[in-house]
Design an enzyme around this catalytic site. Structure first.
Site, PDB file in Angstrom:
ATOM      1  CE  LYS A  13      -5.295  -1.377  -0.523  1.00 54.50           C
ATOM      2  NZ  LYS A  13      -5.941  -2.670  -0.275  1.00 54.50           N
ATOM      3  CD  GLU A  26       7.114  -0.733   9.387  1.00 54.71           C
ATOM      4  OE1 GLU A  26       6.162   0.028   9.071  1.00 54.71           O
ATOM      5  OE2 GLU A  26       6.964  -1.781  10.044  1.00 54.71           O
ATOM      6  N   GLY A  71      -2.882  -5.696  -0.378  1.00 60.68           N
ATOM      7  CA  GLY A  71      -1.434  -5.494  -0.450  1.00 60.68           C
ATOM      8  C   GLY A  71      -0.683  -6.732  -0.913  1.00 60.68           C
ATOM      9  NE  ARG A  72      -3.279 -11.354   2.707  1.00 65.43           N
ATOM     10  CZ  ARG A  72      -3.973 -10.469   3.423  1.00 65.43           C
ATOM     11  NH1 ARG A  72      -3.441  -9.287   3.704  1.00 65.43           N
ATOM     12  NH2 ARG A  72      -5.185 -10.755   3.871  1.00 65.43           N
ATOM     13  CD  GLU A  95      -0.616  -9.209   5.876  1.00 67.47           C
ATOM     14  OE1 GLU A  95      -0.797  -8.874   4.701  1.00 67.47           O
ATOM     15  OE2 GLU A  95       0.183  -8.602   6.620  1.00 67.47           O
ATOM     16  CG  HIS A  98      23.709 -30.167   2.498  1.00 71.46           C
ATOM     17  ND1 HIS A  98      24.551 -31.246   2.593  1.00 71.46           N
ATOM     18  CD2 HIS A  98      23.278 -30.134   1.213  1.00 71.46           C
ATOM     19  CE1 HIS A  98      24.652 -31.827   1.406  1.00 71.46           C
ATOM     20  NE2 HIS A  98      23.886 -31.167   0.549  1.00 71.46           N
ATOM     21  CE  LYS A 122       0.645  -2.014  10.394  1.00 73.98           C
ATOM     22  NZ  LYS A 122      -0.281  -1.735   9.301  1.00 73.98           N
TER      23      LYS A 122
HETATM   24  O1  F6P Z   1       1.140  -4.387   8.079  1.00 70.55           O
HETATM   25  C1  F6P Z   1       0.594  -5.205   7.102  1.00 70.55           C
HETATM   26  C2  F6P Z   1       0.318  -4.463   5.837  1.00 70.55           C
HETATM   27  O2  F6P Z   1      -0.861  -3.748   5.948  1.00 70.55           O
HETATM   28  C3  F6P Z   1       0.266  -5.420   4.663  1.00 70.55           C
HETATM   29  O3  F6P Z   1      -0.954  -6.022   4.504  1.00 70.55           O
HETATM   30  C4  F6P Z   1       0.688  -4.542   3.549  1.00 70.55           C
HETATM   31  O4  F6P Z   1       1.095  -5.299   2.441  1.00 70.55           O
HETATM   32  C5  F6P Z   1       1.811  -3.788   4.198  1.00 70.55           C
HETATM   33  O5  F6P Z   1       1.360  -3.559   5.507  1.00 70.55           O
HETATM   34  C6  F6P Z   1       2.208  -2.493   3.550  1.00 70.55           C
HETATM   35  O6  F6P Z   1       1.151  -1.593   3.470  1.00 70.55           O
HETATM   36  P1  F6P Z   1       1.221  -0.352   2.515  1.00 70.55           P
HETATM   37  O7  F6P Z   1       1.345  -0.831   1.123  1.00 70.55           O
HETATM   38  O8  F6P Z   1      -0.057   0.399   2.752  1.00 70.55           O
HETATM   39  O9  F6P Z   1       2.418   0.485   2.902  1.00 70.55           O
END
Ligand code: F6P
Length: 544
Positions: A205, A211, A265-266, A351, A382, A510
Site C-alpha cells: 500500500k 520487508e 491493508g487488512r 490489528e 490431535h 519498526k
Molecule cells: O505493519 C503493519 C502494516 O502496516 C499492515 O497494516 C499492512 O497490511 C502491512 O503493514 C503492509 O503494509 P504495506 O502494504 O504498506 O506494505
C-alpha cells in the site's frame, strides 16, 4: 455514534451472565427442543448454528440492546456513506465499495469512487487475461508460469490465504508468496523458479515497507543477473497507493495497479492487492469472489440486528470477552484448504481491535479484542483440543465446514463432517462423573480403579461454539466468509468504541529496528540501550 459509557453498558450484561451460569448448556438443550431452530440463520450461502452458546433469549435481547445503544448501526451507515470513521488517519473506510455490485455512485471526499474502482478492475482483468493466455509474455517471449507476490501483512495474508483456499480453481499460473524479511523466504521461493517465466508483483500500500522493499530489491537483482536490467519492465508489476514510488522502482506505467487510502491493508484483498489471486484463478472466479462478499455486505447493511449474522457473531464475542472474561477465540476450519484462515483473521481481528484507547484517546477500562488463533481440524484434535475440552480456560470456538468436499474422496469427507459435529457436541455436552463411572463399570473396571481414573475422564462441557456450514468452498463462498468476519470485527470495534482501522501498535518496533540496524551491522557502537538489548547485540557480534 452516540455518546456512551462503554463500561457501564457492558456491565449491564452481568445480570444475564449470572443467570446463565446457573444452567448448563446440556440442560438448555434438554429444556428446549426448538433451540437449534431459534438460534440459527442463513446469510447468502452461509448457515450459522449458534445454538451451542451460553445464551437464552433474554441475554440475546440484552446484547442487541447493547448493539443499539453503542450505535453499531449509525457507525455502519457512517462508514458506508464515506465518513472518515478512521479518525486518527483521517480516512474513510470503504473496502465494501470494492466489491459493490450496484450501479449507484459511492462518494468519498466529494468524489465518485465507483468509476476508478471499475477502471482498475478492468485493467487487472485485461492484464490477467493476457498473461494467462500467453498474449503477454516474459522478456524472452516465454509464457509466464509462476507469479511471486512480494508483500507483507495485508499485502500478503489475504491473497496467500485465498489462493490456498481456492487451489482447485488455480490454473495456468502458479502463485508464490514472499513476505518475511528472513532471506530464507525469498531464497526458498526463488529456488527452482526460472527467471524467464517468472513475474513478480510488488504489493505494498505504502511502497515503503522495509520487508517488502528488501525482498523486491533482491528479486530484482536475481532477475537482472539472469536476464539483464532491461528485463525488469517485463517481469515486475506493482500494486500500491504510492504510484510515484512504483515508477521510480522502474515499473512500467501500465503495469502499476493502484488503490486508495480508504482501503485498509487488512481489508485490501478485494482491491488490486488481489491481483495475484486474479492471475491464479482467473478474472471470472475473482468476480465471483467479489460477488460473495457483496452478498454478505447487503445482508450486513440491511438485515435487522436480530437476524444479522455478523452482528450476532460480534455480540457473542463481546459476551464472552466482557461478561465472561474469556480472552481467546479459536477458529477451527474443518476444511484443510482454509489452513491460513486463522492467520489471516489474526491480522484482520487483532490489528483492528487490539486497542487500549477509545476513539477519543481515553483509556478503556474493559477488555477489547481477543487473541484469535486456530488450525484446521482434524489435525488440531490431535494437538491442542485437550486444553479446549478439559483445560482451565474456556475457549469459544468457530467451526467452519463445507457440506461437499471438492475431491472425490467421499469417505474422507464423511469422516471430516462427523468429527466436526462430534467436537461441537462434545464441547457442549461434556461427560459427567456419573456417565464416566457407568462406562467404566460396563467395561469391567474395578471400583477402586474407577475411583482413581474417573476424575481424569470427566468433561465439564458447557463450552461454546458456532458452526458455520456452507455447501462448498467456492470463490463466492469464500468471499462471503471473509466479509462475514470483517463485519463481525466492525461490530465489536463499534461496541468497544475503538478505531478498528488504524494500527499504531506496529510502529514502535519498526522505529527501534531502524535504529538498531547500524548496530547490528557493526557500523555503530552497541550503546545507548538497556543492558539486555546491549548484551544481546554484543553476544550476537561475538557469534557472527
Ligand atoms: O505493519 C503493519 C502494516 O502496516 C499492515 O497494516 C499492512 O497490511 C502491512 O503493514 C503492509 O503494509 P504495506 O502494504 O504498506 O506494505
Amino acid at each position: 455514534m452516540s455518546e456512551q459509557n462503554v463500561a457501564q453498558d457492558l456491565a449491564k450484561l452481568d445480570a444475564d451472565r449470572q443467570r446463565i451460569e446457573q444452567i448448563h448448556m446440556r440442560d438448555m438443550f434438554r429444556n428446549d427442543p426448538q433451540r437449534f431452530k431459534k438460534f440459527s440463520l442463513c446469510a447468502g450461502e452461509l448457515f450459522l448454528d449458534y445454538s451451542k452458546n451460553r445464551i437464552d433469549e433474554k441475554s440475546l435481547a440484552s446484547l442487541f440492546d447493547l448493539a443499539r445503544t453503542s450505535g453499531v448501526e449509525t457507525l455502519r451507515d457512517q462508514m458506508w456513506s464515506g465518513e472518515h470513521i478512521n479518525s486518527t488517519e483521517d480516512r474513510a473506510v470503504m473496502h465494501m465499495a470494492l466489491r459493490h455490485q450496484g450501479n449507484d455512485q459511492r462518494i468519498v471526499d466529494g468524489e465518485n469512487i465507483s468509476a476508478p474502482i471499475r477502471k482498475v478492475l478492468a485493467a487487472m482483468r485485461a492484464y490477467a487475461t493476457s498473461l494467462r493466455s500467453g498474449e503477454i509474455n516474459g522478456s524472452t517471449g516465454k509464457k509466464i508460469t509462476d507469479v511471486v507476490n512480494i508483500g507483507i501483512g495485508g499485502s500478503d495474508l489475504g491473497p496467500a490465504m485465498v489462493v490456498r483456499a481456492l487451489s482447485p480453481f488455480v490454473s495456468e499460473i502458479k502463485p508464490h508468496f514472499v513476505s518475511n524479511v528472513d532471506g530464507s523466504d525469498i531464497a526458498d521461493t526463488l529456488n527452482g523458479l526460472n527467471p524467464e517465466t517468472t513475474l513478480f508483483i510488488v504489493a505494498s500500500k505504502t511502497f515503503t515497507t522495509d520487508e517488502t522493499m528488501t525482498n523486491a530489491n533482491s528479486a530484482r537483482k536475481w532477475l537482472s543477473a539472469a536476464l539483464g536490467d532491461a528485463a525488469v519492465g517485463d517481469h515486475f508489476v506493482a500494486v500500491s497507493t504510492n504510484l510515484a514510488a512504483c515508477a521510480s522502482f522502474g515499473i512500467q506505467q501500465d503495469r502499476i495497479f493502484g488503490f486508495w487510502d480508504w482501503v485498509g491493508g487488512r481489508y485490501s484483498v478485494w482491491s488490486a492487492i488481489g491481483l495475484s489471486v486474479m492471475l491464479a484463478i482467473g478474472a471470472d472466479h475473482f468476480d465471483d469472489f467479489l460477488i460473495g462478499a457483496a452478498e454478505l455486505d447487503q445482508h450486513f447493511l440491511t438485515a435487522p440486528l436480530e437476524q444479522n449474522m455478523p452482528v450476532i457473531m460480534g455480540l457473542l464475542g463481546v459476551w464472552y470477552r466482557n461478561a465472561f472474561d474469556f480472552s481467546t477465540h479459536a477458529v477451527l476450519p474443518y476444511d484443510e484448504r482454509l489452513g491460513r484462515f486463522a492467520a489471516y483473521l489474526q491480522q484482520q481481528d487483532m490489528e483492528s481491535n487490539g486497542k487500549s484507547v477509545q476513539r477519543d484517546g481515553t483509556s478503556v477500562n474493559y477488555a477489547t479484542g481477543p487473541i484469535v488463533w486456530g488450525e484446521p481440524g482434524t489435525n488440531g484434535q490431535h494437538a491442542f483440543y485437550q486444553l479446549i475440552h478439559q483445560g482451565t480456560d474456556v475457549i469459544p470456538v468457530d467451526f467452519l465446514l463445507a457440506a461437499q468436499g471438492e475431491e472425490d474422496y467421499p469417505v474422507h469427507h464423511e469422516k471430516l463432517v462427523a468429527n466436526c459435529f462430534a467436537q461441537s457436541e462434545a464441547l457442549m455436552l461434556g461427560k459427567t462423573i456419573e456417565q464416566v463411572t457407568e462406562e467404566l463399570h460396563g467395561a469391567g473396571v474395578s471400583s477402586e480403579a474407577i475411583k482413581e481414573l474417573a476424575p481424569h475422564k470427566v468433561f465439564p462441557g458447557n463450552r461454546p461454539s458456532n458452526t458455520i456450514l456452507y455447501k462448498k468452498l467456492t470463490p463466492k463462498t469464500l468471499g462471503s466468509l471473509i466479509a462475514l468476519y470483517e463485519h463481525k470485527v466492525f461490530v465489536q470495534g463499534a461496541i468497544w468504541n475503538v478505531n478498528s482501522y488504524d494500527q499504531w501498535g506496529v510502529e514502535l518496533g519498526k522505529q527501534l529496528a531502524k535504529a538498531l540496524l547500524p548496530k547490528v551491522q557493526g557500523h555503530e557502537a552497541a550503546t545507548a540501550h538497556d543492558c539486555s538489548t546491549q548484551g544481546l547485540l554484543q553476544r550476537f557480534q561475538s557469534l557472527r
